[in-house]
Scaffold this motif. Structure first.
Motif, PDB file in Angstrom:
ATOM      1  N   THR A 141       1.990   0.123  -2.561  1.00  0.00           N
ATOM      2  CA  THR A 141       1.924   1.580  -2.437  1.00  0.00           C
ATOM      3  C   THR A 141       2.541   2.038  -1.127  1.00  0.00           C
ATOM      4  OG1 THR A 141      -0.118   1.587  -3.733  1.00  0.00           O
ATOM      5  CG2 THR A 141       0.379   3.574  -2.477  1.00  0.00           C
ATOM      6  N   TRP A 142       2.298   1.280  -0.070  1.00  0.00           N
ATOM      7  CA  TRP A 142       2.860   1.649   1.232  1.00  0.00           C
ATOM      8  C   TRP A 142       4.384   1.616   1.190  1.00  0.00           C
ATOM      9  CZ3 TRP A 142       6.162   0.049   4.950  1.00  0.00           C
ATOM     10  CH2 TRP A 142       6.077   0.688   6.188  1.00  0.00           C
TER      11      TRP A 142
ATOM     12  N   TRP B 109      -5.823   4.481   8.713  1.00  0.00           N
ATOM     13  CA  TRP B 109      -6.408   5.111   7.523  1.00  0.00           C
ATOM     14  C   TRP B 109      -5.553   4.856   6.290  1.00  0.00           C
ATOM     15  CZ3 TRP B 109      -4.059   9.048   4.649  1.00  0.00           C
ATOM     16  CH2 TRP B 109      -4.838   9.540   3.591  1.00  0.00           C
ATOM     17  N   PHE B 110      -4.239   5.077   6.418  1.00  0.00           N
ATOM     18  CA  PHE B 110      -3.386   4.937   5.236  1.00  0.00           C
ATOM     19  C   PHE B 110      -3.227   3.475   4.834  1.00  0.00           C
ATOM     20  CE2 PHE B 110       0.496   4.751   2.760  1.00  0.00           C
ATOM     21  CZ  PHE B 110       0.344   5.837   1.912  1.00  0.00           C
ATOM     22  N   THR B 111      -3.014   2.614   5.813  1.00  0.00           N
ATOM     23  CA  THR B 111      -2.858   1.196   5.483  1.00  0.00           C
ATOM     24  C   THR B 111      -4.141   0.620   4.895  1.00  0.00           C
ATOM     25  OG1 THR B 111      -3.392   0.651   7.789  1.00  0.00           O
ATOM     26  CG2 THR B 111      -1.060   0.770   7.190  1.00  0.00           C
ATOM     27  N   GLY B 112      -5.284   1.205   5.285  1.00  0.00           N
ATOM     28  CA  GLY B 112      -6.543   0.747   4.709  1.00  0.00           C
ATOM     29  C   GLY B 112      -6.810   1.326   3.332  1.00  0.00           C
ATOM     30  N   SER B 113      -6.239   2.508   3.059  1.00  0.00           N
ATOM     31  CA  SER B 113      -6.469   3.164   1.768  1.00  0.00           C
ATOM     32  C   SER B 113      -5.462   2.741   0.710  1.00  0.00           C
ATOM     33  CB  SER B 113      -6.409   4.690   1.935  1.00  0.00           C
ATOM     34  OG  SER B 113      -7.364   5.131   2.872  1.00  0.00           O
ATOM     35  N   ALA B 114      -4.258   2.406   1.148  1.00  0.00           N
ATOM     36  CA  ALA B 114      -3.190   2.072   0.202  1.00  0.00           C
ATOM     37  C   ALA B 114      -2.899   0.579   0.236  1.00  0.00           C
ATOM     38  CB  ALA B 114      -1.926   2.852   0.548  1.00  0.00           C
TER      39      ALA B 114
ATOM     40  N   LEU C 137      -4.659  10.451  -2.062  1.00  0.00           N
ATOM     41  CA  LEU C 137      -5.233   9.991  -0.804  1.00  0.00           C
ATOM     42  C   LEU C 137      -5.409  11.102   0.220  1.00  0.00           C
ATOM     43  CD1 LEU C 137      -3.022   6.789  -0.492  1.00  0.00           C
ATOM     44  CD2 LEU C 137      -5.402   6.884  -1.227  1.00  0.00           C
ATOM     45  N   SER C 138      -4.628  12.160   0.119  1.00  0.00           N
ATOM     46  CA  SER C 138      -4.692  13.222   1.122  1.00  0.00           C
ATOM     47  C   SER C 138      -4.352  14.555   0.489  1.00  0.00           C
ATOM     48  CB  SER C 138      -3.724  12.886   2.265  1.00  0.00           C
ATOM     49  OG  SER C 138      -3.779  13.870   3.260  1.00  0.00           O
TER      50      SER C 138
END
Length: 205
Positions: A174-175, A165-170, A39-40
């Motif tokens: 996963t979170w 961004w992260f909550t939308g990507s994962a 993701l990053s």
């Protein structure tokens, strides 16, 4: 004799627990790095090199581990500064304000702390630069400030996991996995640093 056997078994259990925790921490680092890499950008940690039971370099001399730690920390600082520069530049291009979230504020503080802490560690390699300071005291301060910098970075990372961004990507699982890996690694590092210097105080007393 019975007391000696009991104390010996307790020490073995304690040692096995420490080794298992270090092994789990390495696994958590790998899982977390792979997750973030998808993701990053991956990060690098060098503190676990000095783990007495879980270091991948535990059979090597302390000087070799120190050099490896120094190299990894230089890479870590370089990546952190480049990442911060990329974020600032991206914000500038987008016309967005800088460091408006707790994640951003704590992140820039963590980057500055890591950079300063790494610069302050130079006298550990070239002890002549710190006249009047004992090497043991320098190591103690280095470990304490390094732990603070690590916890600042971990806190910023946890706050970043709450970003849109992260909550939308994962996904949800996963979170939780990423947050658990980050928290677990922080606990292992805290235990490693505190245990190392507690043991030294016991030996000195």
């Amino acid at each position: 004799m019975l007391l000696n056997k009991e104390s010996g078994s307790e020490l073995r259990i304690y040692g096995c627990t420490r080794a298992a925790s270090a092994a789990l921490s390495h696994c958590a680092c790998i899982v977390f790095t792979v997750t973030i890499a998808l993701l990053s950008r991956p990060g690098t940690k060098a503190i676990l090199l000095f783990s007495p039971r879980g270091s991948p370099l535990k059979t090597l001399p302390h000087k070799t581990k120190s050099r490896a730690h120094w190299i990894l920390q230089c890479l870590c600082v370089t990546c952190a500064i480049l990442g911060l520069a990329a974020i600032v530049y991206n914000k500038h291009l987008s016309g967005k304000p800088h460091f408006t979230s707790w994640h951003g504020l704590l992140g820039v503080i963590a980057v500055c702390a890591v950079a300063l802490q790494s610069l302050a560690a130079v006298p550990l390699i070239y002890h002549s630069l710190a006249k009047g300071w004992s090497l043991a005291k320098l190591k103690r301060y280095h470990a304490a400030t390094g732990l603070v910098a690590y916890l600042l970075g971990s806190g910023s990372l946890l706050l970043g996991l709450r970003s849109a961004w992260f909550t939308g990507s994962a996904g949800e699982h996963t979170w939780y996995l990423a947050a658990a890996c980050c928290a677990f690694n922080a606990l292992v590092v805290m235990n490693q640093v505190s245990s190392a210097y507690t043991a030294k105080k016991r030996l000195q007393s």
